[in-house]
Write a protein that holds these residues in place. Structure first.
Motif, PDB file in Angstrom:
ATOM      1  N   VAL A 190     -13.300 -35.588  -2.351  1.00  0.00           N
ATOM      2  CA  VAL A 190     -14.268 -35.115  -1.367  1.00  0.00           C
ATOM      3  C   VAL A 190     -14.616 -36.315  -0.501  1.00  0.00           C
ATOM      4  CG1 VAL A 190     -16.550 -34.115  -1.001  1.00  0.00           C
ATOM      5  CG2 VAL A 190     -15.160 -33.361  -2.950  1.00  0.00           C
ATOM      6  N   GLU A 191     -14.330 -36.227   0.791  1.00  0.00           N
ATOM      7  CA  GLU A 191     -14.530 -37.349   1.700  1.00  0.00           C
ATOM      8  C   GLU A 191     -16.013 -37.575   1.990  1.00  0.00           C
ATOM      9  OE1 GLU A 191     -12.175 -39.330   1.906  1.00  0.00           O
ATOM     10  OE2 GLU A 191     -10.860 -38.866   3.580  1.00  0.00           O
ATOM     11  N   GLY A 192     -16.373 -38.841   2.163  1.00  0.00           N
ATOM     12  CA  GLY A 192     -17.739 -39.207   2.527  1.00  0.00           C
ATOM     13  C   GLY A 192     -18.618 -39.410   1.311  1.00  0.00           C
ATOM     14  N   VAL A 193     -19.815 -39.863   1.593  1.00  0.00           N
ATOM     15  CA  VAL A 193     -20.817 -40.100   0.552  1.00  0.00           C
ATOM     16  C   VAL A 193     -21.698 -38.873   0.460  1.00  0.00           C
ATOM     17  CG1 VAL A 193     -22.744 -41.559  -0.158  1.00  0.00           C
ATOM     18  CG2 VAL A 193     -20.745 -42.585   0.955  1.00  0.00           C
ATOM     19  N   LEU A 194     -21.843 -38.352  -0.758  1.00  0.00           N
ATOM     20  CA  LEU A 194     -22.657 -37.155  -0.987  1.00  0.00           C
ATOM     21  C   LEU A 194     -24.057 -37.566  -1.430  1.00  0.00           C
ATOM     22  CD1 LEU A 194     -20.026 -35.057  -2.968  1.00  0.00           C
ATOM     23  CD2 LEU A 194     -20.498 -35.017  -0.510  1.00  0.00           C
ATOM     24  N   ASP A 195     -25.050 -37.013  -0.785  1.00  0.00           N
ATOM     25  CA  ASP A 195     -26.431 -37.278  -1.146  1.00  0.00           C
ATOM     26  C   ASP A 195     -26.752 -36.573  -2.461  1.00  0.00           C
ATOM     27  OD1 ASP A 195     -29.476 -36.544  -1.042  1.00  0.00           O
ATOM     28  OD2 ASP A 195     -29.205 -38.180   0.405  1.00  0.00           O
ATOM     29  N   PHE A 196     -27.521 -37.216  -3.313  1.00  0.00           N
ATOM     30  CA  PHE A 196     -27.876 -36.630  -4.608  1.00  0.00           C
ATOM     31  C   PHE A 196     -28.695 -35.348  -4.482  1.00  0.00           C
ATOM     32  CE2 PHE A 196     -26.608 -40.728  -6.336  1.00  0.00           C
ATOM     33  CZ  PHE A 196     -26.046 -40.359  -7.547  1.00  0.00           C
ATOM     34  N   SER A 197     -29.306 -35.108  -3.337  1.00  0.00           N
ATOM     35  CA  SER A 197     -30.100 -33.896  -3.163  1.00  0.00           C
ATOM     36  C   SER A 197     -29.234 -32.676  -2.852  1.00  0.00           C
ATOM     37  CB  SER A 197     -31.137 -34.088  -2.045  1.00  0.00           C
ATOM     38  OG  SER A 197     -30.485 -34.253  -0.799  1.00  0.00           O
ATOM     39  N   LEU A 198     -27.960 -32.889  -2.535  1.00  0.00           N
ATOM     40  CA  LEU A 198     -27.067 -31.761  -2.256  1.00  0.00           C
ATOM     41  C   LEU A 198     -26.800 -30.986  -3.539  1.00  0.00           C
ATOM     42  CD1 LEU A 198     -24.456 -33.519   0.055  1.00  0.00           C
ATOM     43  CD2 LEU A 198     -26.312 -31.992   0.748  1.00  0.00           C
ATOM     44  N   THR A 199     -26.718 -29.680  -3.409  1.00  0.00           N
ATOM     45  CA  THR A 199     -26.420 -28.834  -4.568  1.00  0.00           C
ATOM     46  C   THR A 199     -25.214 -27.955  -4.263  1.00  0.00           C
ATOM     47  OG1 THR A 199     -27.923 -27.099  -3.814  1.00  0.00           O
ATOM     48  CG2 THR A 199     -28.837 -28.762  -5.309  1.00  0.00           C
ATOM     49  N   GLY A 200     -24.500 -27.584  -5.291  1.00  0.00           N
ATOM     50  CA  GLY A 200     -23.415 -26.632  -5.150  1.00  0.00           C
ATOM     51  C   GLY A 200     -22.092 -27.197  -4.677  1.00  0.00           C
ATOM     52  N   ILE A 201     -21.963 -28.522  -4.586  1.00  0.00           N
ATOM     53  CA  ILE A 201     -20.715 -29.116  -4.102  1.00  0.00           C
ATOM     54  C   ILE A 201     -19.553 -28.740  -5.028  1.00  0.00           C
ATOM     55  CG2 ILE A 201     -19.483 -31.259  -3.584  1.00  0.00           C
ATOM     56  CD1 ILE A 201     -21.749 -30.677  -1.626  1.00  0.00           C
ATOM     57  N   LEU A 202     -19.666 -29.077  -6.296  1.00  0.00           N
ATOM     58  CA  LEU A 202     -18.586 -28.756  -7.227  1.00  0.00           C
ATOM     59  C   LEU A 202     -18.369 -27.257  -7.339  1.00  0.00           C
ATOM     60  CD1 LEU A 202     -18.856 -31.305 -10.173  1.00  0.00           C
ATOM     61  CD2 LEU A 202     -17.015 -31.053  -8.527  1.00  0.00           C
ATOM     62  N   SER A 203     -19.430 -26.494  -7.306  1.00  0.00           N
ATOM     63  CA  SER A 203     -19.305 -25.046  -7.382  1.00  0.00           C
ATOM     64  C   SER A 203     -18.503 -24.489  -6.214  1.00  0.00           C
ATOM     65  CB  SER A 203     -20.693 -24.400  -7.416  1.00  0.00           C
ATOM     66  OG  SER A 203     -20.583 -22.998  -7.430  1.00  0.00           O
ATOM     67  N   SER A 204     -18.715 -25.035  -5.011  1.00  0.00           N
ATOM     68  CA  SER A 204     -17.991 -24.542  -3.833  1.00  0.00           C
ATOM     69  C   SER A 204     -16.502 -24.850  -3.916  1.00  0.00           C
ATOM     70  CB  SER A 204     -18.584 -25.137  -2.549  1.00  0.00           C
ATOM     71  OG  SER A 204     -18.201 -26.485  -2.382  1.00  0.00           O
ATOM     72  N   LEU A 205     -16.135 -25.805  -4.745  1.00  0.00           N
ATOM     73  CA  LEU A 205     -14.734 -26.154  -4.947  1.00  0.00           C
ATOM     74  C   LEU A 205     -14.163 -25.468  -6.187  1.00  0.00           C
ATOM     75  CD1 LEU A 205     -15.258 -29.941  -4.249  1.00  0.00           C
ATOM     76  CD2 LEU A 205     -14.071 -28.345  -2.726  1.00  0.00           C
ATOM     77  N   ALA A 206     -14.916 -25.503  -7.269  1.00  0.00           N
ATOM     78  CA  ALA A 206     -14.429 -24.979  -8.539  1.00  0.00           C
ATOM     79  C   ALA A 206     -14.351 -23.455  -8.555  1.00  0.00           C
ATOM     80  CB  ALA A 206     -15.323 -25.462  -9.680  1.00  0.00           C
ATOM     81  N   THR A 207     -15.296 -22.783  -7.942  1.00  0.00           N
ATOM     82  CA  THR A 207     -15.318 -21.320  -8.003  1.00  0.00           C
ATOM     83  C   THR A 207     -14.075 -20.689  -7.385  1.00  0.00           C
ATOM     84  OG1 THR A 207     -17.724 -21.258  -8.129  1.00  0.00           O
ATOM     85  CG2 THR A 207     -16.628 -19.253  -7.369  1.00  0.00           C
ATOM     86  N   PRO A 208     -13.692 -21.057  -6.145  1.00  0.00           N
ATOM     87  CA  PRO A 208     -12.479 -20.420  -5.613  1.00  0.00           C
ATOM     88  C   PRO A 208     -11.225 -20.783  -6.414  1.00  0.00           C
ATOM     89  CG  PRO A 208     -13.379 -22.008  -4.022  1.00  0.00           C
ATOM     90  CD  PRO A 208     -14.342 -21.898  -5.150  1.00  0.00           C
ATOM     91  N   LEU A 209     -11.177 -21.991  -6.957  1.00  0.00           N
ATOM     92  CA  LEU A 209     -10.030 -22.364  -7.782  1.00  0.00           C
ATOM     93  C   LEU A 209     -10.000 -21.515  -9.050  1.00  0.00           C
ATOM     94  CD1 LEU A 209     -10.084 -26.260  -7.416  1.00  0.00           C
ATOM     95  CD2 LEU A 209      -8.544 -24.637  -6.287  1.00  0.00           C
ATOM     96  N   ALA A 210     -11.135 -21.373  -9.715  1.00  0.00           N
ATOM     97  CA  ALA A 210     -11.206 -20.569 -10.939  1.00  0.00           C
ATOM     98  C   ALA A 210     -10.847 -19.113 -10.659  1.00  0.00           C
ATOM     99  CB  ALA A 210     -12.598 -20.667 -11.556  1.00  0.00           C
ATOM    100  N   GLU A 211     -11.333 -18.591  -9.551  1.00  0.00           N
ATOM    101  CA  GLU A 211     -11.046 -17.201  -9.193  1.00  0.00           C
ATOM    102  C   GLU A 211      -9.562 -16.968  -8.949  1.00  0.00           C
ATOM    103  OE1 GLU A 211     -13.694 -16.663  -5.870  1.00  0.00           O
ATOM    104  OE2 GLU A 211     -15.366 -16.069  -7.175  1.00  0.00           O
ATOM    105  N   ASN A 212      -8.831 -18.044  -8.696  1.00  0.00           N
ATOM    106  CA  ASN A 212      -7.395 -17.952  -8.456  1.00  0.00           C
ATOM    107  C   ASN A 212      -6.561 -18.532  -9.595  1.00  0.00           C
ATOM    108  OD1 ASN A 212      -6.715 -16.935  -5.516  1.00  0.00           O
ATOM    109  ND2 ASN A 212      -8.675 -18.016  -5.448  1.00  0.00           N
TER     110      ASN A 212
END
Length: 126
Positions: free
Chosen positions: A67-89
């Motif tokens: 994942v490019e760039g620095v992610l702020d610790f206050s962000l939520t759902g980053i891994l979920s937005s990546l893992a969910t479509p992969l898991a669904e497939n």
């Protein structure tokens, strides 16, 4: 999310929990290490493994998506937005988070499908 595929193929190893981190791991450039009371987990470029070495618990043939760039610790759902479509497939992953960002390791054979799935979910590869 902006993503980038990294070049090397990775291996994921499970070593004894009291084993020191091997020097060949530390010399491999990009690597991930986690120690618990049950194991020492290592993900590193496959070409860093000692020639002829055999490991009881090893998974080979993984590619890394950053994942490019620095992610702020206050962000939520980053891994979920990546893992969910992969898991669904039906695409398995090995996720690693660092202070700055996240990395997803997917099996080399599923890389093309993973890229297509993530792009369909709105992520951009650069």
């Amino acid at each position: 999310m902006r993503l980038r595929m990294l070049d090397p193929e990775f291996s994921i190893l499970k070593l004894p929990p009291d084993e020191p981190v091997p020097s060949w791991v530390l010399d491999s450039g990009l690597f991930f290490v986690a120690r618990t009371d049950e194991e020492l987990s290592v993900a590193c470029p496959s070409d860093a493994l000692p020639s002829g070495a055999s490991f009881a618990d090893a998974e080979h043939g993984w590619k890394c998506i950053k994942v490019e760039g620095v992610l702020d610790f206050s962000l939520t759902g980053i891994l979920s937005s990546l893992a969910t479509p992969l898991a669904e497939n039906g695409i398995s992953l090995f996720a690693v988070s660092t202070f700055n960002t996240d990395y997803l390791l997917v099996r080399s054979g599923a890389l093309g499908k993973a890229k297509a799935v993530l792009e369909k979910a709105g992520h951009v590869f650069g």
